[in-house]
Design a protein around this motif. Structure first.
Motif, PDB file in Angstrom:
ATOM      1  N   UNK A  22       0.840  -1.208   0.000  1.00 58.61           N
ATOM      2  CA  UNK A  22       0.000   0.000   0.000  1.00 58.61           C
ATOM      3  C   UNK A  22       0.873   1.255   0.000  1.00 58.61           C
ATOM      4  N   UNK A  23       1.912   1.234   0.810  1.00 60.55           N
ATOM      5  CA  UNK A  23       2.786   2.414   0.864  1.00 60.55           C
ATOM      6  C   UNK A  23       3.481   2.615  -0.477  1.00 60.55           C
ATOM      7  N   UNK A  24       3.961   1.524  -1.081  1.00 57.80           N
ATOM      8  CA  UNK A  24       4.624   1.636  -2.382  1.00 57.80           C
ATOM      9  C   UNK A  24       3.682   2.208  -3.429  1.00 57.80           C
ATOM     10  N   UNK A  25       2.427   1.789  -3.403  1.00 58.78           N
ATOM     11  CA  UNK A  25       1.541   2.320  -4.446  1.00 58.78           C
ATOM     12  C   UNK A  25       1.146   3.760  -4.149  1.00 58.78           C
ATOM     13  N   UNK A  26       1.048   4.131  -2.865  1.00 62.06           N
ATOM     14  CA  UNK A  26       0.793   5.547  -2.553  1.00 62.06           C
ATOM     15  C   UNK A  26       1.994   6.408  -2.953  1.00 62.06           C
ATOM     16  N   UNK A  27       3.206   5.872  -2.770  1.00 64.10           N
ATOM     17  CA  UNK A  27       4.410   6.608  -3.201  1.00 64.10           C
ATOM     18  C   UNK A  27       4.393   6.818  -4.712  1.00 64.10           C
ATOM     19  N   UNK A  28       4.048   5.769  -5.433  1.00 69.05           N
ATOM     20  CA  UNK A  28       4.032   5.863  -6.898  1.00 69.05           C
ATOM     21  C   UNK A  28       2.970   6.844  -7.367  1.00 69.05           C
ATOM     22  N   UNK A  29       1.830   6.863  -6.661  1.00 69.00           N
ATOM     23  CA  UNK A  29       0.769   7.793  -7.046  1.00 69.00           C
ATOM     24  C   UNK A  29       1.185   9.239  -6.799  1.00 69.00           C
ATOM     25  N   UNK A  30       2.007   9.460  -5.761  1.00 67.93           N
ATOM     26  CA  UNK A  30       2.449  10.825  -5.460  1.00 67.93           C
ATOM     27  C   UNK A  30       3.509  11.303  -6.449  1.00 67.93           C
ATOM     28  N   UNK A  31       4.255  10.379  -7.032  1.00 69.24           N
ATOM     29  CA  UNK A  31       5.274  10.757  -8.008  1.00 69.24           C
ATOM     30  C   UNK A  31       5.529   9.611  -8.974  1.00 69.24           C
ATOM     31  N   UNK A  32       5.051   9.779 -10.177  1.00 71.24           N
ATOM     32  CA  UNK A  32       5.126   8.705 -11.165  1.00 71.24           C
ATOM     33  C   UNK A  32       6.559   8.359 -11.563  1.00 71.24           C
ATOM     34  N   UNK A  33       7.515   9.260 -11.292  1.00 70.04           N
ATOM     35  CA  UNK A  33       8.894   8.953 -11.691  1.00 70.04           C
ATOM     36  C   UNK A  33       9.595   8.025 -10.706  1.00 70.04           C
ATOM     37  N   UNK A  34       8.917   7.687  -9.596  1.00 71.44           N
ATOM     38  CA  UNK A  34       9.499   6.737  -8.631  1.00 71.44           C
ATOM     39  C   UNK A  34      10.825   7.221  -8.064  1.00 71.44           C
ATOM     40  N   UNK A  35      10.916   8.507  -7.842  1.00 74.60           N
ATOM     41  CA  UNK A  35      12.159   9.093  -7.336  1.00 74.60           C
ATOM     42  C   UNK A  35      12.417   8.707  -5.886  1.00 74.60           C
ATOM     43  N   UNK A  36      11.356   8.632  -5.076  1.00 70.79           N
ATOM     44  CA  UNK A  36      11.549   8.493  -3.626  1.00 70.79           C
ATOM     45  C   UNK A  36      11.820   7.049  -3.212  1.00 70.79           C
ATOM     46  N   UNK A  37      12.728   6.929  -2.230  1.00 71.54           N
ATOM     47  CA  UNK A  37      13.048   5.637  -1.631  1.00 71.54           C
ATOM     48  C   UNK A  37      12.397   5.560  -0.254  1.00 71.54           C
ATOM     49  N   UNK A  38      12.015   4.346   0.110  1.00 69.14           N
ATOM     50  CA  UNK A  38      11.390   4.133   1.411  1.00 69.14           C
ATOM     51  C   UNK A  38      12.427   3.709   2.441  1.00 69.14           C
ATOM     52  N   UNK A  39      12.519   4.482   3.521  1.00 65.56           N
ATOM     53  CA  UNK A  39      13.299   4.056   4.679  1.00 65.56           C
ATOM     54  C   UNK A  39      12.309   3.527   5.719  1.00 65.56           C
ATOM     55  N   UNK A  40      12.434   2.257   6.070  1.00 64.25           N
ATOM     56  CA  UNK A  40      11.529   1.640   7.042  1.00 64.25           C
ATOM     57  C   UNK A  40      12.024   1.961   8.453  1.00 64.25           C
TER      58      UNK A  40
END
Ligand SMILES: *Cc1c(COP(=O)(O)O)cnc(C)c1O
Length: 234
Positions: A22-40
């Motif tokens: 869910x978090x990955x798809x919300x990240x992708x929706x916020x920026x289609x270029x997939x720039x952001x990395x997730x730090x858990x």
């Protein structure tokens, strides 16, 4: 019917897998270029939960307390995890932190810089971020914005440290105030990256506001509770 209330279930693989997705798809929706990395952000979460997320492909984990992190690192020594220190750093723990972590995101004062550099001797450079007190609140950790250039210069003089960018924890506020804080961070980040070619990381946004942070330029978001579920208290 059982007489005792059943305990809250611990996070299990399906729950973690679903939240991660869910978090990955919300990240992708916020920026289609997939720039952001997730730090858990795994502070106060179990090594077992970290291991489950690792099996799902997560590699970067953030911890707040040096001692807690050291124990987890021993339990998870067989995994190729990139460890980030994101909590306030005491001077007397700096050398130890410099050896245990791959990244320190919470440099907020000059005194800590040579201590980290010295602690890192004989190892590959420690990747570091300057933590900025973007709201200028006395209660908050992070340096005042005017201190960024001086701290950056000090870090640059340490051969065992590599300056990668900025981190902030904006005060809880309405959307507009948060957006303003993120925009200020982005501006300072851009100035810094023009001066230092190694600067490529803007770490901001947490469970409550990571989409807004991504839209305002974050390329690392730090997510704890939205991923793991609620934390035990410290
Ligand atoms: C705990 C913490 C986070 C994660 O907070 P959540 O609201 O649980 O996502 C992010 N950054 C820092 C510095 C933290 O201490």
């Amino acid at each position: 019917m059982s007489e005792t209330a059943s305990p809250l279930p611990l996070p299990t693989l399906p729950a973690l897998a679903i939240r991660l997705q869910q978090i990955k798809s919300r990240m992708a929706a916020a920026d289609a270029t997939d720039r952001a990395q997730l730090l858990a952000v795994s502070k106060l979460q179990s090594s077992a939960a970290i291991r489950e997320l690792y099996a799902l492909g997560q590699r970067d984990f953030g911890e707040n307390y040096v001692q807690e992190a050291e124990q987890k690192q021993q339990e998870l020594a067989d995994l190729d995890i990139t460890w980030h220190l994101i909590g306030p750093l005491q001077s007397n723990k700096a050398a130890q932190a410099a050896r245990l972590f791959d990244w320190v995101q919470s440099i907020d004062r000059a005194k800590i810089v040579p201590l980290l550099g010295h602690g890192r001797q004989g190892m590959a450079p420690l990747q570091v971020l300057i933590q900025v007190n973007v709201d200028d609140e006395h209660s908050k950790s992070g340096c005042v914005p005017d201190a960024i250039p001086g701290l950056a210069d000090l870090i640059q003089q340490q051969p065992n440290l590599c300056l990668r960018g900025l981190m902030a924890i904006p005060a809880p506020a309405d959307q507009d105030a948060r957006r303003q804080a993120f925009r200020k961070m982005r501006e300072w980040y851009q100035q810094l990256s023009e001066r230092y070619p190694t600067v490529d990381t803007l770490s901001m946004g947490m469970s409550d506001d990571f989409e807004l942070a991504i839209r305002e330029g974050a390329n690392v978001i730090r997510v704890g509770s939205a991923l793991f579920g609620a934390r035990k208290s410290a």
